[in-house]
Design a protein around this motif. Structure first.
Motif, short mmCIF file in Angstrom:
data_model
loop_
_atom_site.label_atom_id
_atom_site.label_comp_id
_atom_site.label_asym_id
_atom_site.label_seq_id
_atom_site.Cartn_x
_atom_site.Cartn_y
_atom_site.Cartn_z
N ARG A 58 0.73 -1.15 -0.01
CA ARG A 58 0.04 0.20 0.09
C ARG A 58 0.87 1.31 0.05
O ARG A 58 0.52 2.53 -0.52
N LEU A 59 2.15 1.16 0.61
CA LEU A 59 3.01 2.23 0.78
C LEU A 59 3.84 2.61 -0.58
O LEU A 59 4.20 3.86 -0.78
N GLY A 60 4.25 1.42 -1.18
CA GLY A 60 4.84 1.57 -2.50
C GLY A 60 6.32 2.25 -1.96
O GLY A 60 7.07 2.10 -0.94
N ASP A 61 6.66 3.27 -2.78
CA ASP A 61 7.82 3.88 -2.73
C ASP A 61 7.95 5.03 -1.65
O ASP A 61 8.73 5.75 -1.46
N LEU A 62 6.61 5.25 -1.05
CA LEU A 62 6.35 6.44 -0.26
C LEU A 62 7.34 6.01 1.27
O LEU A 62 7.71 7.12 1.92
#
Length: 183
Positions: A58-62
């Motif tokens: 859900r956060l990916g590259d964040l």
């Protein structure tokens, strides 16, 4: 008889690790004291791994998810939270573990260490300025959320067993509380 305890500095602790002193034990440094961490039971591993994977998707590259890895705190502490959501700094972590300013929020899964997680670790994390800290109580199927750190502890603490919550660092990330501890 007076008992004198030896307080470890982060440098001495790292030297001991490099020398292999703790190779056969899972330990963490809390306020200069070496604390042996109990083995993680199956529910602890299952639920923390499962939620960590969901969170990374859900956060990916964040953000980067670190599972059971050390973080460095200024109060002679190097705990190993179950999940640390940190800035994605790639090779910077070759030089040092995440510092408080690199940490978005921390999550501990607790089955046998609830008192330590809710009291000792919460105070250590608040003193270090960690903005948000969650404790997932696997026995009572409840989430304790700590926010608003001060030098003496967190000003805000609340419990949830259902509903949704969004972490402060990612207000658009709605998390179903039951996802933390249910199949």
């Amino acid at each position: 008889m007076t008992i004198t305890r030896y307080k470890w500095t982060l440098d001495r602790y790292h030297q001991a690790i490099e020398a292999g002193v703790f190779d056969d034990q899972n330990v963490e440094l809390l306020r200069g004291e070496i604390v042996v961490m109990p083995p993680e039971g199956e529910p602890h591993v299952y639920f923390s791994d499962r939620f960590s994977k969901r969170l990374q998707k859900r956060l990916g590259d964040l953000a980067q998810i670190r599972e059971g890895r050390p973080i460095v705190l200024p109060n002679h502490s190097e705990p190993q939270p179950d999940i640390a959501v940190v800035q994605s700094l790639d090779a910077v972590y070759l030089e040092h573990h995440p510092y408080p300013e690199n940490i978005f929020w921390l999550i501990e899964y607790s089955n046998t260490t609830l008192k330590k997680d809710l009291e000792v670790k919460a105070k250590i994390y608040a003193e270090a300025g960690i903005r948000e800290y969650w404790v997932v109580d696997l026995k009572n199927l409840q989430l304790t959320v700590f926010r608003d750190p001060t030098a003496t502890g967190y000003e805000t603490e609340f419990n949830l067993s259902e509903g949704t919550i969004a972490p402060l660092a990612f207000p658009d990330l709605q998390i179903e509380v039951r996802q933390l501890f249910s199949l």
